[in-house]
Design an enzyme around this catalytic site. Structure first.
Site, short mmCIF file in Angstrom:
data_model
loop_
_atom_site.label_atom_id
_atom_site.label_comp_id
_atom_site.label_asym_id
_atom_site.label_seq_id
_atom_site.Cartn_x
_atom_site.Cartn_y
_atom_site.Cartn_z
N ASP A 214 0.84 -1.19 0.00
CA ASP A 214 0.00 0.00 0.00
C ASP A 214 0.88 1.25 0.00
O ASP A 214 1.91 1.30 0.68
CB ASP A 214 -0.88 -0.02 1.25
CG ASP A 214 -1.85 1.14 1.32
OD1 ASP A 214 -2.67 1.28 0.39
OD2 ASP A 214 -1.79 1.90 2.30
N GLU A 266 14.16 -14.57 0.04
CA GLU A 266 14.57 -15.76 0.78
C GLU A 266 13.54 -16.89 0.66
O GLU A 266 13.82 -18.02 1.05
CB GLU A 266 14.75 -15.41 2.26
CG GLU A 266 15.88 -14.44 2.54
CD GLU A 266 15.97 -14.08 4.01
OE1 GLU A 266 15.28 -14.74 4.83
OE2 GLU A 266 16.71 -13.15 4.35
#
Length: 531
Positions: A214, A266
């Site tokens: 956002d 990751e």
């Protein structure tokens, strides 16, 4: 847990699942209510996964469902690592993720890093603490101007109307680019990024497939908080010009996105998507550098009127904005912050015809498509009575701007009267109009001429037809008020007629049209796919 070093697409991997995906935005409050309180929830979404699979979407984007006092319907987050009881609990979220994956649907969730709720434990501690304290250093507290500090620290307006500063009892002011209940976090404070990393890992470890960020052009602020140029556009949904408006698109924001990307990388096959209201194509492209966002919302198509030249310009700018990066373009016509495009295009039967045409244009383009829940039904904006309005824009503007509630009315599923299967409770959080009886999902599912059937057919072809491939476009010559492009690689031709009369079709066999054809001519307010 498997990490990206073990498996999954890495940076720049062309095979990443999201590069040509169709995302479906679920406004959680308004999609489906399983608890019977008139407000949508996570179990409600889970109960409708079969519909979403039938529609043919690849992924969901869920608006915030975190703990919140709901001053901005969840975008004021009090605890980013828990579910608000209004929407369920963490077990309900886990069930939704597991079941969505069983339906081959990915789950992406909203991330709100620019601000917190004023009920967040950090902000409550800041209010109790003294000026200059570590607690206040997590936010933007400043002394006011004037001999008594009674004027705000600068001239910044709130996106929702009124000043972007609120004064606290001890005389200091705090910054909120949105509602006063949404104080902006100070990203120069190391506690702020450290907390976001905890939030990212919390949801990634629960199996989410990515994040929609956002206000992705927010977060960073220039240190001296300079005044805004009076010439800047400051409406709630405008693309911001950094040269005039220092509130957004500060260069420091890219450090935040690099931090987010480092964590997300990751985990295998996860995606980050930014809400980027930035004016210049070149500045937009910076957010999509290989170590920042995977995707960025480009809102030029939302802003374009139903006019072939304007739509072509929006397409060309959107492609140009990603040309220097490895990211695909994104396309969207509506979301929870803008007037639904059936209404923007004229409303009534005219608006529906035009929305059908633009659905084919959007789904013919290379890249990623975002559908907003209800656009596949052709839902228009709703003119709600004053008593029903809840958007903070309505209050902050002194009841001069009606806000965004009209595009957030609960989804009509079935039946002949409100609440149309959305809830067992007749008092839905926003009222549904009786005339939506003709627009329910149930009434459209078996109607081959419905808006829903058009979307299902187009999505199926987009996934399976070999002509709908290739990352580049070739433009044809076309009559005034029209355009036609071909997908290089696959060969699909998409033509749009926004003129007042029928025009000759480009050569090819009709694969799909948004409305009835006129022999070998393309009628007004119509789009067609040819091969």
């Amino acid at each position: 847990m498997r990490r990206s070093s073990d498996i999954g697409p890495g940076i720049g991997d062309e095979s990443a699942w999201w590069r040509d995906a169709v995302f479906y935005q679920v406004y959680v409050r308004s999609f489906a209510d399983a608890s019977g309180d008139g407000v949508g929830d996570l179990d409600g979404i889970r109960s409708r996964l079969g519909y979403l699979e039938l529609l043919g979407v690849d992924a969901l984007w869920l608006t915030p469902f975190y703990r919140s006092p709901m001053a901005d319907h969840g975008y004021d987050v009090a605890d980013p690592r828990d579910v608000d009881p209004l929407f369920g609990d963490l077990a309900a979220f886990d069930r939704l993720v597991a079941d969505a994956h069983e339906h081959n649907i990915k789950i992406t969730v909203d991330l709100v890093p620019n601000h917190s709720s004023d009920r967040h434990a950090w902000f409550q501690a800041a209010l109790r603490a003294a000026p200059g304290s570590p607690e206040r250093a997590r936010y933007h507290f400043r002394d006011g101007l004037g001999h008594d500090g009674s004027r705000p620290p600068n001239n910044w307006p709130s996106v929702f109307g009124g000043p972007a500063w609120t004064r606290v009892p001890d005389g200091q002011w705090y910054l909120h680019l949105f509602a006063p209940e949404q104080p902006d976090l100070d990203w120069d404070n190391p506690e702020v990024p450290a907390d976001l990393i905890r939030t990212l890992r919390f949801w990634l470890d629960r199996g989410v497939d990515g994040f929609r960020v956002d206000v992705a052009h927010g977060m960073a602020k220039p240190r001296d908080l300079p005044d805004l140029d009076p010439r800047a556009e400051i409406g709630s949904q405008v693309r911001h010009d950094n040269t005039l408006d220092p509130r957004f698109d500060d260069d420091g924001v890219h450090d935040v996105h690099r931090l987010i990307r480092k964590v997300v990388d990751e985990y295998p096959s996860r995606v980050t998507i930014g809400e980027i209201w930035v004016k210049e194509d070149e500045r937009f492209s910076r957010y999509l550098r290989p170590d920042e966002l995977h995707l960025g919302f480009n809102f030029r198509m939302v802003e374009a009127p139903f006019d072939a030249d304007a739509v072509r310009s929006a397409i060309e700018h959107s492609l140009a904005a990603v040309a220097s990066q490895s990211a695909p373009a994104t396309w969207t016509l509506s979301n929870h912050d803008v007037v639904r495009h059936v209404t923007r295009y004229g409303g009534g039967e005219l608006g529906v015809r035009r929305a059908r045409a633009m659905a084919l244009v959007q789904l013919a383009l290379p890249g990623v498509v975002f559908l907003y829940n209800g656009e596949e039904l052709g839902l228009p904006n709703v003119e709600l009575p004053d008593w029903a309005l809840q958007d903070p824009i309505w209050v902050r503007s002194g009841h001069t701007e009606r806000g965004r509630d009209g595009c957030r009315v609960p989804f009509p599923w079935e039946g002949s009267a409100p609440p149309f299967g959305f809830s067992e409770h007749p008092g839905t959080w926003l009222p549904q109009p009786n005339e939506w009886v003709a627009l329910t999902a149930e009434s459209q599912l078996e109607d081959p001429g419905s808006m829903l059937s058009l979307h299902r057919h187009a999505l199926e072809l987009r996934k399976t037809h070999p002509a709908i491939s290739g990352d580049e476009l070739e433009w044809y010559g076309a009559p005034p008020g029209c355009f036609a492009f071909r997908r290089k690689g696959g060969g699909l031709i998409c033509a749009l007629n926004t003129s007042g009369g029928p025009v000759p079709l480009p050569p090819g066999e009709v694969l799909l049209s948004s409305g009835p054809m006129d022999g070998d001519r393309l009628p007004p307010d119509t789009a067609v796919w040819l091969v």
